[in-house]
Design a protein around this motif. Structure first.
Motif, mmCIF file in Angstrom:
data_model
loop_
_atom_site.group_PDB
_atom_site.id
_atom_site.type_symbol
_atom_site.label_atom_id
_atom_site.label_comp_id
_atom_site.label_asym_id
_atom_site.label_seq_id
_atom_site.Cartn_x
_atom_site.Cartn_y
_atom_site.Cartn_z
ATOM 1 N N GLY A 32 0.812 -1.207 0.000
ATOM 2 C CA GLY A 32 0.000 0.000 0.000
ATOM 3 C C GLY A 32 0.851 1.265 0.000
ATOM 4 N N HIS A 33 2.101 1.158 -0.453
ATOM 5 C CA HIS A 33 3.012 2.302 -0.463
ATOM 6 C C HIS A 33 3.684 2.380 -1.834
ATOM 7 N N ALA A 34 3.508 3.512 -2.492
ATOM 8 C CA ALA A 34 4.165 3.750 -3.776
ATOM 9 C C ALA A 34 5.423 4.581 -3.536
ATOM 10 N N PHE A 35 6.522 4.171 -4.132
ATOM 11 C CA PHE A 35 7.792 4.872 -3.941
ATOM 12 C C PHE A 35 7.901 6.115 -4.814
ATOM 13 N N PHE A 36 7.415 6.039 -6.034
ATOM 14 C CA PHE A 36 7.652 7.096 -7.012
ATOM 15 C C PHE A 36 6.415 7.989 -7.110
ATOM 16 N N THR A 37 6.373 8.992 -6.234
ATOM 17 C CA THR A 37 5.268 9.938 -6.177
ATOM 18 C C THR A 37 5.816 11.354 -6.315
ATOM 19 N N LYS A 38 4.915 12.307 -6.513
ATOM 20 C CA LYS A 38 5.343 13.706 -6.605
ATOM 21 C C LYS A 38 5.960 14.184 -5.295
ATOM 22 N N THR A 39 5.348 13.785 -4.182
ATOM 23 C CA THR A 39 5.864 14.207 -2.873
ATOM 24 C C THR A 39 7.288 13.713 -2.672
ATOM 25 N N ALA A 40 7.538 12.464 -3.013
ATOM 26 C CA ALA A 40 8.887 11.924 -2.869
ATOM 27 C C ALA A 40 9.865 12.641 -3.794
ATOM 28 N N PHE A 41 9.413 13.004 -4.993
ATOM 29 C CA PHE A 41 10.289 13.746 -5.904
ATOM 30 C C PHE A 41 10.627 15.125 -5.336
ATOM 31 N N TYR A 42 9.626 15.805 -4.790
ATOM 32 C CA TYR A 42 9.882 17.131 -4.231
ATOM 33 C C TYR A 42 10.804 17.057 -3.023
ATOM 34 N N ILE A 43 10.641 16.041 -2.185
ATOM 35 C CA ILE A 43 11.530 15.880 -1.031
ATOM 36 C C ILE A 43 12.953 15.591 -1.503
ATOM 37 N N THR A 44 13.092 14.738 -2.504
ATOM 38 C CA THR A 44 14.413 14.435 -3.045
ATOM 39 C C THR A 44 15.038 15.674 -3.679
ATOM 40 N N ALA A 45 14.239 16.448 -4.401
ATOM 41 C CA ALA A 45 14.759 17.677 -5.016
ATOM 42 C C ALA A 45 15.184 18.677 -3.947
ATOM 43 N N ALA A 46 14.420 18.777 -2.858
ATOM 44 C CA ALA A 46 14.792 19.680 -1.763
ATOM 45 C C ALA A 46 16.083 19.211 -1.095
ATOM 46 N N ALA A 47 16.204 17.912 -0.867
ATOM 47 C CA ALA A 47 17.426 17.380 -0.258
ATOM 48 C C ALA A 47 18.627 17.622 -1.165
ATOM 49 N N LEU A 48 18.448 17.390 -2.453
ATOM 50 C CA LEU A 48 19.529 17.615 -3.410
ATOM 51 C C LEU A 48 19.888 19.098 -3.486
ATOM 52 N N GLY A 49 18.877 19.954 -3.460
ATOM 53 C CA GLY A 49 19.138 21.396 -3.468
ATOM 54 C C GLY A 49 19.899 21.834 -2.225
ATOM 55 N N LEU A 50 19.515 21.316 -1.064
ATOM 56 C CA LEU A 50 20.233 21.658 0.170
ATOM 57 C C LEU A 50 21.678 21.158 0.125
#
Length: 142
Positions: A32-50
């Motif tokens: 019941g958990h999808a790995f590839f979602t918009k929220t996960a992409f935004y969190i990854t982009a924020a982490a990468l930006g930081l």
């Protein structure tokens, strides 16, 4: 030869997309958990930006003989954000799926974020320029 290389690249990208889609559907059905979602992409982009901003800040501070700790703190915040994403993935699935999915998720989304962030900056600059040159619209018949 060039056509064969291009076909191999297209086939590899198609296999990657198909594999990621199948894995995402399987994990959604099983846990019941999808790995590839918009929220996960935004969190990854924020982490990468930081991480990127922290690295630039640290490098600039080292060159000017300043305090590099500020950049390190920003990089640690980015790493903590990525670790939190891995923790959430492991908690919502099991250890094998969580770690494997997180590695695939962070790897794929990091590459996509490196492409997406500069394009988003260009889009925001374009939006700003369009807003600055827009003429006012008057409604005559209400």
């Amino acid at each position: 030869m060039l056509v064969i290389k291009l076909l191999a690249i297209v086939a590899a990208i198609a296999a990657l997309v198909l594999g990621i889609t199948k894995f995402n559907q399987h994990s959604a059905a099983k846990f019941g958990h999808a790995f590839f979602t918009k929220t996960a992409f935004y969190i990854t982009a924020a982490a990468l930006g930081l991480l990127a901003v922290g690295n630039m800040w640290r490098h600039s501070a080292i060159q000017s003989h300043g305090d590099a700790l500020n950049g390190v703190v920003v990089m640690v915040l980015g790493a903590l954000l990525a670790c939190w994403l891995v923790y959430v993935n492991i908690r919502r699935t099991d250890a094998v799926y969580g770690i494997g999915g997180s590695v695939a998720q962070l790897g794929l989304f990091s590459v996509l974020a490196w492409v997406w962030l500069p394009l988003m900056v260009l889009a925001l600059i374009g939006q700003f320029l369009l807003l600055m040159t827009a003429k006012p619209v008057y409604v005559v018949n209400r």
